[in-house]
Design a protein around this motif. Structure first.
Motif, PDB file in Angstrom:
ATOM      1  N   ILE A 290      -4.452  46.530  27.727  1.00 12.56           N
ATOM      2  CA  ILE A 290      -4.427  45.972  29.077  1.00 12.56           C
ATOM      3  C   ILE A 290      -5.034  44.577  28.992  1.00 12.56           C
ATOM      4  N   ALA A 291      -4.652  43.717  29.940  1.00 14.38           N
ATOM      5  CA  ALA A 291      -5.020  42.303  29.828  1.00 14.38           C
ATOM      6  C   ALA A 291      -6.513  42.062  30.021  1.00 14.38           C
TER       7      ALA A 291
ATOM      8  N   ARG B 244      -6.963  44.143  35.076  1.00 12.34           N
ATOM      9  CA  ARG B 244      -5.597  43.672  35.285  1.00 12.34           C
ATOM     10  C   ARG B 244      -4.764  44.269  34.156  1.00 12.34           C
ATOM     11  N   VAL B 245      -3.646  44.873  34.511  1.00 15.09           N
ATOM     12  CA  VAL B 245      -2.827  45.550  33.500  1.00 15.09           C
ATOM     13  C   VAL B 245      -2.100  44.542  32.624  1.00 15.09           C
ATOM     14  N   GLU B 246      -1.495  43.544  33.248  1.00 14.04           N
ATOM     15  CA  GLU B 246      -0.727  42.535  32.517  1.00 14.04           C
ATOM     16  C   GLU B 246      -1.355  41.154  32.699  1.00 14.04           C
ATOM     17  N   GLN B 247      -1.006  40.257  31.792  1.00 12.90           N
ATOM     18  CA  GLN B 247      -1.575  38.911  31.832  1.00 12.90           C
ATOM     19  C   GLN B 247      -1.084  38.110  33.035  1.00 12.90           C
ATOM     20  N   ASN B 248       0.193  38.274  33.374  1.00 14.46           N
ATOM     21  CA  ASN B 248       0.795  37.499  34.457  1.00 14.46           C
ATOM     22  C   ASN B 248       1.226  38.391  35.616  1.00 14.46           C
TER      23      ASN B 248
ATOM     24  N   LEU C 215      -0.202  51.010  35.010  1.00 16.30           N
ATOM     25  CA  LEU C 215      -1.245  51.431  34.079  1.00 16.30           C
ATOM     26  C   LEU C 215      -0.933  52.797  33.493  1.00 16.30           C
ATOM     27  N   SER C 216      -0.409  53.703  34.313  1.00 16.71           N
ATOM     28  CA  SER C 216      -0.106  55.055  33.839  1.00 16.71           C
ATOM     29  C   SER C 216       1.009  55.070  32.796  1.00 16.71           C
ATOM     30  N   CYS C 217       1.814  54.016  32.768  1.00 15.58           N
ATOM     31  CA  CYS C 217       2.905  53.928  31.790  1.00 15.58           C
ATOM     32  C   CYS C 217       2.420  53.439  30.418  1.00 15.58           C
TER      33      CYS C 217
END
Length: 279
Positions: free
Chosen positions: A83-84, A37-41, A74-76
């Motif tokens: 990442i989370a 998961r890229v972000e937590q939320n 993710l590419s950014c």
């Protein structure tokens, strides 16, 4: 949180990232994958196959193509970012037992998955032929690494580098030249794996294909990654990701993929518009 220790852009749409993940690196074997998961939320889970790992440094390497909203996010990310979540290793390792001669085939981004399998086979003392295929020379990745590993045949659809043709052409030519393989390992687009499996069936050569359908939890609970293999329902996340190519219902898998890709395209367009609005 997992730190990005290295980032390499292979092209505008293909990125390689190395993560600091010592516990995963300690247990990983070729053919396995992680779910991130890229972000937590408000971040979806996506599966990415591990293309390399270093147990001493405690790192794993992922190669992915920007095809949807999550891979765009993710590419950014840049080196030093986090990442989370990264869960794994998941799935069964590639079956390399008692293989003395093998062909390892990679198509496009699937080549990143093929490389560790080819390396492990060589470490085990197997005679390995590598076939890698791309649409054109601008999309070629990891060519030098493959050539350092074993005899490599490079194919491009337009003939801009290597030999013009498909990976199936190269495989069939090798078989007709007298090559006898204990197993053919295939990593890449579904349609490519389907036709490689047909070549294997034609010449009675065992062919293992790496299936990567949509996944959510990676533990067999959601059923999103279900496939029909030999007339039975299998889950790629726990029963695979590799299966006997002669038994996989590729037409069903392709039909399901088309549905998901249409949904993914809408999400990707929404993400692009969101990013533009934030600039």
């Amino acid at each position: 949180m997992f730190k990005i220790v290295k980032k390499t852009k292979f092209s505008d749409t293909v990125t390689q990232m190395t993560l600091d993940a010592p516990l995963i690196a300690k247990k990983t074997e070729p053919g396995q994958f992680v779910i991130i998961r890229v972000e937590q939320n408000n971040s979806e889970r996506i599966p990415l196959t591990i293309s390399n790992f270093n147990r001493e440094k405690g790192t794993i390497t992922l190669v992915f193509q920007t095809v949807g909203a999550t891979t765009l996010k993710l590419s950014c990310k840049e080196e030093g970012d986090f990442i989370a979540d990264c869960v794994g290793p998941l799935g069964k390792p590639t079956d390399l037992e008692n293989v003395k001669t093998a062909a390892v085939i990679g198509g496009g981004v699937g080549c990143a998955i093929a490389l560790p399998v080819a390396k492990k086979l060589k470490e085990n003392g197997a005679d390995v032929d590598i076939i890698i295929g791309f649409r054109n020379k601008d999309l070629i990745i990891l060519e030098d690494e493959f050539r350092k590993t074993s005899t490599t045949y490079l194919m491009t659809d337009d003939g801009s580098k290597g030999e013009k043709g498909l990976v199936t052409n190269a495989l069939e030519n090798l078989i007709l030249s007298g090559k006898k393989y204990d197993c053919v390992y295939v990593f890449g687009p579904l349609i490519m794996m389907k036709f490689v499996a047909l070549v294997g069936k034609k010449y009675n050569v065992k062919t293992l294909v790496s299936m990567n359908p949509i996944m959510i939890d990676g533990t067999g609970m959601c059923g999103g990654c279900r496939l029909t293999v030999g007339g039975e329902t299998k889950f790629a996340c726990v029963d695979g990701p590799e299966f006997d190519g002669s038994l996989v219902d590729f037409d069903e898998a392709l039909a399901r993929t088309r549905i998901y890709k249409e949904m993914e395209k809408h999400a990707f367009d929404d993400a692009c518009n969101l990013l533009k609005g934030n600039k």
